[in-house]
Scaffold this active site. Sequence first.
Site, PDB file in Angstrom:
ATOM      1  N   GLU A  75      -9.847  38.093  31.965  1.00  0.00           N
ATOM      2  CA  GLU A  75     -11.133  37.410  32.182  1.00  0.00           C
ATOM      3  C   GLU A  75     -12.202  37.933  31.228  1.00  0.00           C
ATOM      4  OE1 GLU A  75     -11.254  35.979  36.769  1.00  0.00           O
ATOM      5  OE2 GLU A  75     -10.962  38.141  36.498  1.00  0.00           O
ATOM      6  N   GLU A 131      -3.613  37.842  40.320  1.00  0.00           N
ATOM      7  CA  GLU A 131      -4.341  38.055  41.576  1.00  0.00           C
ATOM      8  C   GLU A 131      -3.691  37.395  42.783  1.00  0.00           C
ATOM      9  OE1 GLU A 131      -7.367  38.720  38.326  1.00  0.00           O
ATOM     10  OE2 GLU A 131      -5.679  37.378  38.675  1.00  0.00           O
TER      11      GLU A 131
END
Length: 693
Positions: free
Chosen positions: A105, A125
């Site tokens: 990210e 995740e």
Amino acid sequence: MTAEYQVKGAVAVITLNNPPVNGLGFATRSAVVAAMQTALNDDAIKAIVITGAGKAFSGGADIKEFNSPMALMEPSLHTVINMVENSTKPVIAAIHTVCMGGGLELALGCNYRVAAPGAQIALPEVKLGILPGAGGTQRLPRVLGLEMALNMIVSGTPVLSEKLVQTALFDALIDGDLMQGALAFANQVADVRPLPKVRDLKIDYPNYEAFLQFSRNTVKAMAGPFPAPLKCVEAVAAAVTKKFDDGMKFERSLFIELVQTTESKALRHAFFAERIAGKVPDVPADTPTRAIVTAAVIGAGTMGGGIAMNFANAGIPVKILEMKQEALDKGLATIRKNYENTMKKGKLTPEKCEQRIGLISGTLAYEDIAPADIVVEAVFEDMGVKEAVFKKLDEVMKQGAILASNTSTLDVDKIASFTKRPQDVIGTHFFSPANVMKLLEIVRGAKTGKDVLATTLALAKKLKKTGVVSGVCDGFIGNRMIEQYSRQAGFLLEEGCLPEQVDQAVEKFGFAMGPFRMADLAGNDIGWHIRKRRYIDKPEVTYSKTADLLCEMGRFGQKTGAGWYDYKAGDRKAYPAQVVNDMIVKHSAELRVERRKISDQEIVERLVYALVNEGAYILDEGIAMRASDIDMVYLTGYGFPLFRGGPMFYADTVGLLNVSMAMEKYAKGRNGSAWKPAPLLVKLAAEGKTFNG
């Protein structure tokens, strides 16, 4: 140091340095912000490169800060990414080795990304029951396209950088020195304006509505009880249907929602439980270990063969000892067949198949295994048999060899006493099939050397097992608890259930297999053998006689084609057996027990709370070091549902007071003496605490 700042000509280099994977913890985030500010304030700096020290760009969030306020302290990861994205000077991510989660990210917030070949790229995740919460679901579809990004986010599976080179994720794949290549690239783009931003890219996917609906249907069917995969689809859908800032807000709301779910808490609990299981307080990480270069296994049966395959899979040559040539030949043939079946399924190349088979050899002479660094005994579960084997091993094995027993219930200290080197003896309880099951219960004897324990824990990792340490007691952690579970299953039969109802209730709860199907798979004669020993050693402990009656009928399970259920040749499906059901009903009548209708809730509570109560005894006695170790045993060895986090974690979520009250109720029923509450459970329930505090 958590982020280093260097100047290379007109380029500032910010190196994330938070071993082992440069986790983006509070200190690292703060250091990146400070370094960015320094670079932006220096007029001589024309471009900024962000990279990672050691063996990672960044693995994402710092797991040491998970579930703590520090994870959200400013500067948050959002703040860092916003600063990078809004930089007035170009920021280039130089990616190598590992770039996952928050690390990816952060890279997506940079203006450019260059990568070394072989870097693992992922947003994993979902495996923790959450979704990427710092723009991953909004930015990744903009560089990879809708379909590829959705697949990566929903699966969490890493993809190698070279497979993504044709996408907008990378501006260059750099062979050779990554930093030299990144600096050259930074100098090339230093004066290019406007600065490109991933957020400004458009997602072009014809008929995206149909694709997203197809994805929802597919993911819903595959996700089972876990909510995160479907939420990932919704977050990615927002990247297509909403403005970027609105999509970011939607992603954040879904992230916060998922973090609070029991399923995510259970997955995060399991994640940490696995990492802490190998840590023993009085065995420091720097404890010297013994070299394991060669291995030996006693016994070429199902268990011995499976254990040998573990060593071969790890590249360790292993010699199997048997007493008779016929048994040895049969065992080696089974191993070859197992490997060839794996090869036929495409999971093993022909070369690897032959290589592994070549690492396994057989012998009929103890002298041939004498040079091995470790020997694992996998003979019949009988103390007399074990005694003969260990006396012989003590006689022939070289000094410094580890003598391990694959016992599932017997006293490891007594086994060690058969040798003149009890410090070298340890229990290594593999679970069947040993070449498949992830759990290795490591039993530490009173005299087991710390170096032997440290070596066995390291070996577990090499064998790709989750090693959990247990003290010595009858059955250790797993089988001691499962005995109470099985006792309740037997009592339920006497009171009104049939095997199918019990199994279905527990499987609906989430177990991979109910107690009676499990017994048929393992072999009912194994439990019968243990109960016969119990009747002598612990005459005060009561059992249902239904299992003994079943064995007297010769119904030992799948291997005989008949157990609690009937089986057909070549078919592992369990078919209800009328003859067994008749036997159960008749036995209830002989006991003068009036059979009653029993709810699925009662079935589940009695079986699971029996595990919990025995687990509390095990903790109280110091047999297990921590509640999470018990949970790991059950998640990796006994098919306990992952989304419930293990028996002790599940009890925490139910509330220990509620568990205690249910046990009091069952203690008033038939066989109520089985519900004597563990003192630790009583104490924690009264104090409003949990096992996994």
